[in-house]
Design an enzyme around this catalytic site. Structure first.
Site, PDB file in Angstrom:
ATOM      1  N   SER A 643      -5.766  -0.470   4.567  1.00  0.00           N
ATOM      2  CA  SER A 643      -5.094   0.783   4.233  1.00  0.00           C
ATOM      3  C   SER A 643      -6.050   1.951   4.091  1.00  0.00           C
ATOM      4  O   SER A 643      -5.609   3.089   3.969  1.00  0.00           O
ATOM      5  CB  SER A 643      -4.295   0.618   2.933  1.00  0.00           C
ATOM      6  OG  SER A 643      -5.154   0.409   1.830  1.00  0.00           O
ATOM      7  N   LYS A 686      -0.511   4.866  -5.255  1.00  0.00           N
ATOM      8  CA  LYS A 686      -1.722   5.580  -4.826  1.00  0.00           C
ATOM      9  C   LYS A 686      -1.599   7.084  -5.060  1.00  0.00           C
ATOM     10  O   LYS A 686      -2.540   7.726  -5.541  1.00  0.00           O
ATOM     11  CB  LYS A 686      -1.978   5.278  -3.351  1.00  0.00           C
ATOM     12  CG  LYS A 686      -2.311   3.814  -3.076  1.00  0.00           C
ATOM     13  CD  LYS A 686      -2.416   3.531  -1.585  1.00  0.00           C
ATOM     14  CE  LYS A 686      -2.790   2.078  -1.331  1.00  0.00           C
ATOM     15  NZ  LYS A 686      -2.868   1.756   0.104  1.00  0.00           N
TER      16      LYS A 686
END
Length: 778
Positions: A643, A686
């Site tokens: 990611s 996030k």
């Protein structure tokens, strides 16, 4: 490539309108529908191979919903048979099992107990009667008189021959007739030669008398036995015939009752009260010899049982044999055979097992497969396998198996432990799969709303519409998709329970308190506060500068990537600095994490994909001539996942183009070899992590934000603080589909210019490298 800035209403908690007042169950969710249909299918097939494994995520109600469904399904079926275990008179160590209609087992046990009491009373009355005692006494006196007469005649014959018959320590013998001068105790003189022949003849006649007396005693014993049998038959016939009339129609039981009557006549001693100090074997007491072991009782069950066995050991599943303390030993018999959960669920019922508990005892799993294969239940004393055998311990005959077995567990157990067993598919042919989430459609929203109201009611509170809507939004957040709701509804129930126990939630005026949005928000905040110690310490380290993260300015080759820390009970996001440093060489991209064994295979794959993108973009005519190391700064644990590959690519292009990267922005996303942004997990964690970092490093500047892949737009279900900042323009969220759209956001230059500068740098590297190689060649 287009960049889309997401508005607040596309990233905050979705607002669902609560609906539905009717009662609902978890199996009404579309996420559980597949499992419900699979269970119904399996229950409709009368085959022991079509057992079920229900798999679903933790807290999805997989066990409670399954049990509730099974109970409802069993309620429409007739009650199963009772089972009794009875003495096997021919082979006592192999007791017999009999099937009786529901409720008849208890009635038969009660009736047999009454029968034994009747027979004991009748036999005592018959054997203690004056007529019986007189016949026995007269018979004994008659035989004794005949024996005494024969002995007297023989003694007279001996005296006539000058001999006498006397009793000595060695037995009856013939001696010389004692004279008047012989003193008492004095030994008789030895027989003269002429009298020894007569003495031997007398001894022979004495032996004949003794044999005759024994025969008369045996005849008397036979007469007594015949008398006893006649009396016993008279005492037994009426009561036993009554029991046979009542229960003789049950398969096999009539024959057993006939054998029981014969055994009673042969073992009348079992009905006699023991004398003081007398000890008999346990089965020589009528109360135990003819007892009924009510093995499985369904007298109060209106339908087949759904049995949840929490601890599926062999003994709990298949039954056991108990022992009782006896003087100097342990003893057992058929009355001490105890059933297992397989017996209780037998007869069309369902045995429910937890996958993790069954996997913890592989032996129990193997025996369970054996029972399904052989279609019967055997009881073995496995715990006595290495012990001294107990004489006469029962070995019950197998009982036919007729049930469904349902294993309930997480997908982990299904795909690792059970499916690895080749026999699993033979005996568990039906998979009941519960989805992790469900579409946020009216049907599911109505079901969820009804369940939430039931949760509140069970906690003696009620919720207003705003509170229910907030919980529905939280269900969407837990699903990490604003278009879905989590199937782990028990996590929502935890929030309701915590809200119901907040101060001020006590009943007032006898009515349950009405909780609103504030109570739900408080419960969620309290939960976060309890679990967020690690996150708080990490953000504190960033604020102090211990963990170096910039939220303003611009730096070449340095990007704010985003990671998720999952602690099991709590997950949160945080920024992590990724840096790249390029130089002359031919190694290409070097992953420092891989070189020091801190990078996982997926993370390394992401780096190799970057190498592929760079080669495809810059090495169409010439090979790549550069070294570039990339790393997660201040990362001392393992790194896994791809990611951060978009962030790594931005850092590499920044260093090659010598353009600084904006530090007021962070990025998450995977990238393929064509530069397309790919979806990642934990996007909302996030974003919230970087938002908190920016907030705690100073007031928001209005330029800060996060870049995500376009494919992750539905996954944004952000905290209200982030959504409010987005709505006010103090924080931004952009979605992109390609690296070309990312570069202007971070380098403030169009992608074409960035690539041109990077290409020029690579050409410089290549020229320097060629010059160096030529000089080395000279």
């Amino acid at each position: 490539m287009a960049v889309r800035e997401l508005p607040a209403d596309s990233v905050g908690l979705p607002r669902f309108a609560p609906s539905g007042d009717a009662h609902a169950t978890a199996f009404d969710f579309t996420s559980h529908r597949r499992a419900r249909e699979a269970l119904g299918f399996a229950l409709g097939i009368d085959d022991l191979g079509f057992n079920v494994f229900v798999l679903g995520e933790d807290r999805s109600g997989r066990m409670t919903a399954t049990l509730q469904y099974l109970e409802q399904a069993m309620a429409a079926r007739p009650a199963p048979n009772d089972w009794v275990i009875l003495n096997n008179f021919r082979h006592p160590h192999e007791p017999l099992s009999f099937r009786l209609p529901a409720g008849q087992g208890k009635a038969f046990r009660s009736r047999m107990g009454e029968l034994i009491r009747q027979i004991v009373t009748a036999l005592q009355s018959a054997f203690s009667g004056e007529d019986y005692q007189r016949q026995i006494q007269q018979g004994g006196e008659h035989i004794q008189g005949e024996v005494n007469a024969r002995l007297a005649a023989l003694r007279e014959k001996a005296r006539a021959a000058g001999l006498d018959i006397v009793q000595t320590e060695q037995g009856i013998t013939v001696t010389a007739l004692a004279s008047e001068d012989t003193k008492e105790g004095q030994e008789s003189p030895p027989l003269p030669e002429e009298k020894q022949t007569a003495a031997r003849a007398l001894l022979e006649e004495l032996g004949q008398v003794n044999r005759w007396a024994g025969e008369r005693q045996q005849e008397m014993a036979r007469q007594v036995r015949d008398l006893n049998r006649r009396l016993a038959d008279g005492a037994l016939t009426g009561p036993v015939d009554a029991v046979m009339a009542e229960f003789g129609m049950i398969e096999g039981l009539r024959r057993w009752l006939i054998e029981m009557r014969q055994d009673m006549q042969d073992n009348l001693e079992a009905f006699r009260a023991p004398k003081e100090g007398e000890r008999r074997p346990a089965l020589m007491y009528a109360e135990r010899r003819y007892a009924v072991n009510l093995f499985v009782d369904h007298a109060e069950a209106g339908h087949p049982a759904v049995v949840l066995e929490a601890n599926p050991t062999y003994e709990n599943l298949f039954g056991r044999i108990e022992y009782r303390q006896a003087p100097g030993s342990m003893e057992t018999d058929f009355t001490l055979v105890r059933p297992g959960s397989l017996h209780r669920a037998n007869g069309g019922g369902v045995l429910v097992l937890r996958a993790e508990a069954l996997a913890a005892d592989p032996n129990a799993w193997n025996f369970l497969k054996g029972a399904l294969r052989d279609r019967c239940i055997r009881i073995e004393e496995r715990y006595r396998a290495n012990a001294v055998p107990v004489s006469g311990a029962p070995h019950p005959r197998p009982i036919p198996l007729d049930l469904k077995v349902v294993i309930v567990g997480a997908p982990h157990w299904y795909y690792t432990f059970f499916t690895a067993d080749p026999a699993f598919q033979a005996y568990f042919k039906v998979k009941a799969d519960i989805d992790a989430d469900m579409p946020a459609v009216p049907e599911n929203i109505a079901c969820y709303s009804a369940l939430i109201r039931d949760m509140a009611s069970s906690n003696h509170v009620s919720l207003d519409e705003a509170a229910i809507a907030r919980l529905l939004g939280e269900a969407s957040r837990l699903a990490a998709n604003r278009e879905k709701l989590t199937a782990q509804f028990e996590r929502i129930e935890d929030i309701v329970t915590e809200a119901a126990h907040l101060p001020g939630a006590a009943p007032q005026g006898g009515q349950p308190p009405l909780l609103g949005l504030a109570a739900i928000e408080a419960a969620i905040a309290n939960r976060r506060h309890r679990n967020a110690r690690v996150e708080d310490r990490m953000q504190e380290s960033i604020a102090r500068g211990t963990l170096m993260i910039d939220t303003q300015g611009a730096v070449i080759g340095q990007v704010n990537a985003l990671v998720v820390r999952d602690l099991g009970d709590y997950a949160f996001g945080a920024p992590s600095r990724v840096t790249a440093s390029a130089s002359v060489g031919r190694k290409g991209v070097t992953n420092i994490e891989r070189d020091v064994a801190l990078g996982g295979p997926i993370q390394q794959k992401g780096v190799m994909v970057l190498q592929g993108f760079l080669a495809g973009h810059f090495a169409q005519k010439h090979p790549l001539s550069f070294n570039c190391s990339i790393t997660f700064e201040q990362s001392y644990g393992g790194v896994e996942g791809d990611s951060a590959s978009l962030a790594e690519l931005v850092a590499i292009l920044s260093d090659l183009s010598e353009l600084p990267v904006r530090q007021d922005r962070a990025i998450t996303g995977s990238v393929n070899q064509h530069g397309q942004a790919q979806a990642i997990g934990g996007a909302h964690h996030k974003i919230e992590g970087f938002f908190r970092t920016c907030l705690e490093r100073g007031p928001l500047t209005g330029t800060q934000g996060v870049v995500i892949p376009q494919a992750n737009e539905p996954n944004l279900v952000l905290d209200s603080a982030v959504a409010d900042a987005v709505a006010e323009g103090r924080f931004h969220i952009w979605s992109v589909g390609h690296i070309d759209a990312v570069l202007p956001l971070f380098l403030d230059r169009p992608a074409e210019e960035v690539y041109a500068l990077a290409h020029a740098k690579l050409e410089t590297f290549d020229r320097l490298l060629r010059q160096r190689e030529e000089q080395a060649g000279d």
